[in-house]
Design an enzyme around this catalytic site. Structure first.
Site, mmCIF file in Angstrom:
data_model
loop_
_atom_site.group_PDB
_atom_site.id
_atom_site.type_symbol
_atom_site.label_atom_id
_atom_site.label_comp_id
_atom_site.label_asym_id
_atom_site.label_seq_id
_atom_site.Cartn_x
_atom_site.Cartn_y
_atom_site.Cartn_z
ATOM 1 N N ASP A 69 0.851 -1.188 0.000
ATOM 2 C CA ASP A 69 0.000 0.000 0.000
ATOM 3 C C ASP A 69 0.891 1.244 0.000
ATOM 4 O O ASP A 69 2.022 1.200 0.500
ATOM 5 C CB ASP A 69 -0.871 0.050 1.257
ATOM 6 C CG ASP A 69 -1.756 -1.175 1.387
ATOM 7 O OD1 ASP A 69 -2.114 -1.756 0.356
ATOM 8 O OD2 ASP A 69 -2.079 -1.532 2.541
HETATM 9 N N1 URA Z 1 -0.918 -5.950 4.047
HETATM 10 C C1 URA Z 1 -1.467 -4.715 4.025
HETATM 11 O O1 URA Z 1 -2.523 -4.494 4.628
HETATM 12 N N2 URA Z 1 -0.843 -3.767 3.346
HETATM 13 C C2 URA Z 1 0.312 -3.938 2.687
HETATM 14 O O2 URA Z 1 0.836 -3.004 2.084
HETATM 15 C C3 URA Z 1 0.873 -5.224 2.711
HETATM 16 C C4 URA Z 1 0.242 -6.209 3.398
#
Ligand code: URA
Length: 237
Positions: free
Chosen positions: A100
């Site tokens: 993310d």
């Molecule tokens: N899980 C998440 O919630 N976000 C990420 O970026 C990676 C794994």
């Protein structure tokens, strides 16, 4: 070799994305459109994608410490900085999986479509470790157990994971899946908001002391260890 494999080898796209390029009619062999991803080709076949010649180039794998606010797509429609822009290379690299925009930590970039596929395909279940700062900071043994055993998410129950409290309010979570916002959703499912999320390991590779925004090219030995990652199991966790 198969056309889709050739495109992945050449670093054009992952194997699955390469198959789509072919079926979408964007690939020509010796000047003729080819829509069969299984068509047999080699380096002398004059393969083009959108009119551009495709050649097999040397493979590279880089580890990047992704900072916050950087997106892990090759390009961003909102003009935000991308992980690709942070890695100096002459090759056309793309990220192995996604983090993310607000997640920090270890992400790999490569022009090796086959390796990317191997590392991200759900079937292989390569393990990823995250450090999660949660709120409220008090995490019960019951919540940790739920994270380990699996929690109900809207897209199905999470698979068994490793979860431990490593500092007050900081959970270390190791999962073998890679669903969208999975770690955040797992923590929310046990009553905790995620205040900060960092990936500290990907298969046998650790973030270690790589500073945010910096990358390094992996050695051949590290790439070989990654290649063996499906089935690799952290002995320490
Ligand atoms: N899980 C998440 O919630 N976000 C990420 O970026 C990676 C794994």
């Amino acid at each position: 070799m198969r056309l889709a494999k050739f495109l992945a080898h050449a670093g054009v796209a992952s194997r699955r994305a390469a198959e789509r390029l072919v079926t979408d009619g964007r690939v020509r062999v010796a000047g003729r459109p080819v829509t069969d991803p299984a068509r047999d080709v080699d380096e002398s076949s004059d393969v083009t994608v959108d009119g551009r010649a495709v050649t097999i180039e040397p493979r590279e794998v880089h580890a990047l410490h992704k900072p916050e606010g950087v997106v892990s797509t090759a390009e961003d429609t909102h003009g935000r900085p991308t992980v690709v822009g942070l890695v100096p290379s002459e090759r056309r690299l793309y990220p192995v999986g996604r983090l993310d925009a607000d997640t920090t930590g270890l992400i790999l970039l490569t022009n090796d479509g086959e390796l990317a596929e191997l590392l991200t395909h759900p079937r292989h279940g390569v393990q990823k470790t995250y450090r999660v700062r949660v709120d409220p900071p008090m995490v019960s043994e019951r919540s940790l157990r739920a994270l380990r055993e699996g929690v109900e998410l809207e897209d199905g129950r999470s698979s068994p994971a490793e979860a431990r409290l490593v500092a007050p309010g900081v959970v270390e979570l190791t999962i073998r899946e890679g669903r969208k916002r999975q770690v955040r959703r797992m923590c929310e499912a046990v009553g905790h908001d995620v205040r900060a999320l960092q990936r500290t390991a990907f298969g046998p590779l650790y973030l270690e002391r790589l500073p945010p925004g910096e990358s390094r090219r992996l050695s051949a030995a590290e790439v070989e260890r990654l290649r063996a990652a499906p089935g690799w199991k952290n002995q320490g966790g």
